[in-house]
Design a protein around this motif. Sequence first.
Motif, PDB file in Angstrom:
ATOM      1  N   UNK A 190      -1.022  18.107 -16.445  1.00 56.55           N
ATOM      2  CA  UNK A 190      -2.015  17.058 -16.664  1.00 56.55           C
ATOM      3  C   UNK A 190      -1.272  15.735 -16.590  1.00 56.55           C
ATOM      4  N   UNK A 191      -1.776  14.847 -15.747  1.00 56.25           N
ATOM      5  CA  UNK A 191      -1.213  13.500 -15.630  1.00 56.25           C
ATOM      6  C   UNK A 191      -2.257  12.516 -16.130  1.00 56.25           C
ATOM      7  N   UNK A 238      -7.796  11.543 -15.930  1.00 55.29           N
ATOM      8  CA  UNK A 238      -6.851  12.635 -16.142  1.00 55.29           C
ATOM      9  C   UNK A 238      -6.780  13.426 -14.842  1.00 55.29           C
ATOM     10  N   UNK A 239      -5.582  13.685 -14.363  1.00 57.11           N
ATOM     11  CA  UNK A 239      -5.397  14.445 -13.137  1.00 57.11           C
ATOM     12  C   UNK A 239      -4.880  15.826 -13.530  1.00 57.11           C
ATOM     13  N   UNK A 240      -5.638  16.861 -13.153  1.00 60.35           N
ATOM     14  CA  UNK A 240      -5.281  18.235 -13.445  1.00 60.35           C
ATOM     15  C   UNK A 240      -4.753  18.892 -12.180  1.00 60.35           C
ATOM     16  N   UNK A 241      -3.557  19.431 -12.254  1.00 63.14           N
ATOM     17  CA  UNK A 241      -3.019  20.252 -11.169  1.00 63.14           C
ATOM     18  C   UNK A 241      -3.137  21.686 -11.668  1.00 63.14           C
ATOM     19  N   UNK A 265     -14.984  12.762 -20.272  1.00 62.95           N
ATOM     20  CA  UNK A 265     -14.604  12.611 -18.869  1.00 62.95           C
ATOM     21  C   UNK A 265     -15.586  13.398 -18.003  1.00 62.95           C
ATOM     22  N   UNK A 266     -15.650  13.044 -16.723  1.00 61.60           N
ATOM     23  CA  UNK A 266     -16.473  13.813 -15.790  1.00 61.60           C
ATOM     24  C   UNK A 266     -15.657  14.123 -14.547  1.00 61.60           C
TER      25      UNK A 266
END
Length: 151
Positions: free
Chosen positions: A67-68, A74-77, A102-103
């Motif tokens: 998670x970044x 929020x960026x989920x890899x 968040x969406x």
Amino acid sequence: MKLLLPLLLLLCLELTLVCIHAEESSSMERNFNVEQISGYWFSIAEASDEREKIEEHGSMRAFVENITVLENSLVFKFHLIVNEECTEMTAIGEQTEKAGIYYMNYDGFNTFSILKTDYDNYIMIHLINKKDGKTFQLMELYGREPDLSLD
């Protein structure tokens, strides 16, 4: 394996509580520091009121890697199985006008919040998915290590 059953029971309990007290359950409302969730995570458990979504070949059966935290997102890899192959994907959760919510568009329209975390060990996420007039809920438990202990 002994630890998995209590964790799944805990997730089911949390899902029930979320349905009743969603507004007050969000840890974002209690001095939450989103920057501290950045980093590597392991998927520990998932629970949903649409079980087929998280079973093998389910569209929400995903395994988080990282998670970044960005300014408003929020960026989920994560990884999931697509056509019998492990596939890496990235999804971005954009902050809404409501604090801590968040969406993201993935297999429908999703809103999610972080229910609880201690930053160093675990994070619990509650997601609501809406697609084709249907709604389901998903709880996810991530750990900083692949196994969580009760210590």
